[in-house]
Design an enzyme around this catalytic site. Structure first.
Site, PDB file in Angstrom:
ATOM      1  CG  HIS A   5      34.142  80.947  88.782  1.00 12.75           C
ATOM      2  ND1 HIS A   5      33.678  79.754  88.290  1.00 12.75           N
ATOM      3  CD2 HIS A   5      33.275  81.900  88.340  1.00 12.75           C
ATOM      4  CE1 HIS A   5      32.567  79.984  87.572  1.00 12.75           C
ATOM      5  NE2 HIS A   5      32.302  81.269  87.597  1.00 12.75           N
ATOM      6  CD  GLU A  39      29.606  79.824  85.813  1.00 13.03           C
ATOM      7  OE1 GLU A  39      29.167  80.473  86.789  1.00 13.03           O
ATOM      8  OE2 GLU A  39      30.491  80.260  85.065  1.00 13.03           O
ATOM      9  CG  HIS A  87      29.518  84.548  89.857  1.00 17.57           C
ATOM     10  ND1 HIS A  87      28.355  83.876  89.601  1.00 17.57           N
ATOM     11  CD2 HIS A  87      30.381  84.180  88.866  1.00 17.57           C
ATOM     12  CE1 HIS A  87      28.501  83.120  88.516  1.00 17.57           C
ATOM     13  NE2 HIS A  87      29.720  83.304  88.043  1.00 17.57           N
ATOM     14  CD  GLU A  88      33.692  86.005  88.112  1.00 19.54           C
ATOM     15  OE1 GLU A  88      34.456  85.040  87.879  1.00 19.54           O
ATOM     16  OE2 GLU A  88      32.641  86.209  87.459  1.00 19.54           O
TER      17      GLU A  88
HETATM   18 ZN    ZN Z   1      30.726  82.206  86.570  1.00 15.34          ZN
END
Ligand code: ZN
Length: 504
Positions: free
Chosen positions: A277, A303, A273-274
């Site tokens: 980003h 996101e 997830h990170e």
């Molecule tokens: Zn996030």
């Protein structure tokens, strides 16, 4: 016409605005570095001093874009040929600078500083309350944060939209809660009937395999993030209680995760997830650093990248065709008796759960909708901090049929509100919708990715995303970008279809 057609005064005004904007961004990046430090290695005793540092920087940053001189420079630029092409970096920057100036004009420096100070301390109190599994240790702090956020929202909403919309605007510019309500109603209505058909009855095979040493988990995640395209010469991976990404500046993008010995999926998927980003921020146009063009325009877009790499790619069969043998080698002897099919089924298991960050892709959106509803009521004053725990637990009973086992698994699981981030949660569900739309469009443009993924080649997708999303910086809003990249309006269709395709 752009810069060449603009008069000298406008060119000078614009250059001065760029200089001031960069200076402000440098200050902001110092605050980001402090935040990273605070959430990774700072000793607990440093919190009081840190809250003062953050308040001071927030105050100076705020004041910098409130100076009447900024308004004058903006007026000169706005009346010039710099604005002729609305998609030029100059026009985009001037528009966004004006938006920020209007916002800052409405807020007092005292309030901005008090918010920064209180939220720093509240996050600390939140962590202590989490350790003790006791919401009421945190409740007095949430009261303080909420009071300040209401003041902020009321000041920002002056003569404009509603109070919650004013907060939402910071994360998703231009989007109103009423629009989200419509999107979420459609999404929720389609998801609820899918939970039962998709619900997996097999036990969570992965947690039966015993503890995996954190070192091995870290090696697997580093390998995966590097293969996908995270540049470790310009980034780091660290550990923190709450995973996050800190973009300190070009060349220094830091991601974190939380490894749990008993279940590697926590650290791995939070890490992916990170990574999403991080990939976005590593590819932002460096030449525009410190101006709105050099930053993502909306959190929903950001996101979408986190959720895309975490779920759409990271839970795909072809992804694990490549990484499962590596995982087995790293985690040996664990997983020796687990087959690839069984493994992929387990990481895609659909079953209602209490924790958002551990939720499957289908029920995840319901977690978001619960928070969206609660935080709107908190801001509107229709729900008190005292009654929040009960309202939270009742919502989980109603929406997911689950009874909370304690505050850590319930109302104390997400740190967003302690950090003053009201209006953030909806961007996760927006991100899920956008991720599904972008992935579908990328495959339409380039053909299916599965053969490449199975060979550990993610460059086709990454390059497409770079061109369609990352290098555009702040040029387009989430709605505009989705339309430009996919030809379709932002909406839940692609996400719903991807779930329906999985139902038996
Ligand atoms: Zn996030």
């Amino acid at each position: 016409m752009g810069v060449r057609g603009a008069d000298q005064a406008a060119v000078h005004a614009y250059a001065e605005l760029v200089r001031l904007s960069r200076e402000r961004a440098l200050l902001g990046s110092c605050a980001t570095l402090l935040e990273w430090d605070e959430d990774t290695i700072m000793p607990a005793g440093g919190i009081e001093h840190r809250s003062q540092q953050r308040a001071l920087i927030a105050g100076i940053e705020h004041e910098r874009w409130r100076d009447p001189k900024i308004g004058e420079l903006l007026s000169i630029a706005e009346a010039s040929a710099l604005m002729d092409d609305p998609l030029s970096p100059e026009a985009v920057n001037v528009r966004e600078w004006r938006r920020l100036a209007r916002r800052n004009e409405k807020l007092d420096r005292t309030l901005v500083e008090e918010l920064a100070r209180t939220c720093t301390l509240a996050q600390h109190a939140f962590a202590r309350a989490q350790d003790a599994d006791d919401y009421f240790l945190f409740a007095p702090w949430l009261d303080k944060v909420l009071l300040l956020k209401r003041l902020e929202a009321t000041a920002l909403a002056r003569g404009d939209a509603g109070a919650y919309d004013a907060l939402l605007d910071e994360y998703e510019p231009g989007v109103r809660a009423a629009e989200l309500e419509i999107l979420f109603a459609e999404l929720g209505g389609a998801l609820r009937p899918l939970i039962d058909p998709l619900r997996s009855s097999e036990p969570h095979a992965l947690s039966l395999l015993g503890p995996i040493p954190v070192d091995a988990q870290r090696r697997l995640l580093e390998r995966a993030t590097e293969v996908i395209g995270f540049d470790y010469r310009r980034g780091r991976l660290d550990e923190s209680q709450h995973p996050f990404t800190a973009s300190i500046g070009p060349g220094d993008i830091r991601i974190t995760t939380r490894f749990v010995p008993g279940d590697f999926t926590e650290g791995f998927f939070c890490g992916l997830h990170e990574l999403g980003h991080g990939l976005y921020d590593q590819a932002l146009p460096v030449e525009h650093f410190g101006t709105p063009m050099g930053d993502a325009r909306s959190l929903g877009l950001h996101e979408s990248q986190a959720r895309l790499w975490e779920n759409v790619v990271g839970r795909r069969f072809s992804f694990w065709e490549y990484f499962f043998p590596i995982l087995r080698a790293e985690f040996a002897p664990a997983f020796a008796d687990v087959g690839l099919e069984q493994f992929v089924r387990a990481v895609n298991r659909v079953t209602p759960s209490l924790r958002r960050t551990r939720a499957d892709e289908v029920t995840y959106n319901l977690h978001v909708m619960i928070r969206f509803d609660l935080e709107r009521r908190l801001i509107a004053g229709d729900l008190s901090v005292r009654d929040l725990r009960e309202a939270w637990n009742a919502a989980y009973e109603r929406e997911l049929g689950l009874t909370s086992r304690g505050d850590r698994e319930g109302v104390l699981q997400d740190g967003h509100w302690s950090a003053g981030m009201f209006g953030y949660f909806p961007t996760y569900a927006l991100g899920n919708m956008i991720a599904a739309q972008l992935f579908e469009a990328a495959q339409r443009d380039l053909g299916a990715f599965d053969v490449a993924f199975a060979c550990g080649d993610f460059s086709g997708l990454l390059e497409w995303l770079r061109a369609q999303v990352y290098v555009r910086g702040g040029q387009l809003s989430s709605g505009e970008l989705v339309r430009a990249a996919t030809g379709e309006a932002l909406g839940p269709r692609a996400l719903i279809e991807s779930f329906r395709a999985r139902a038996p």
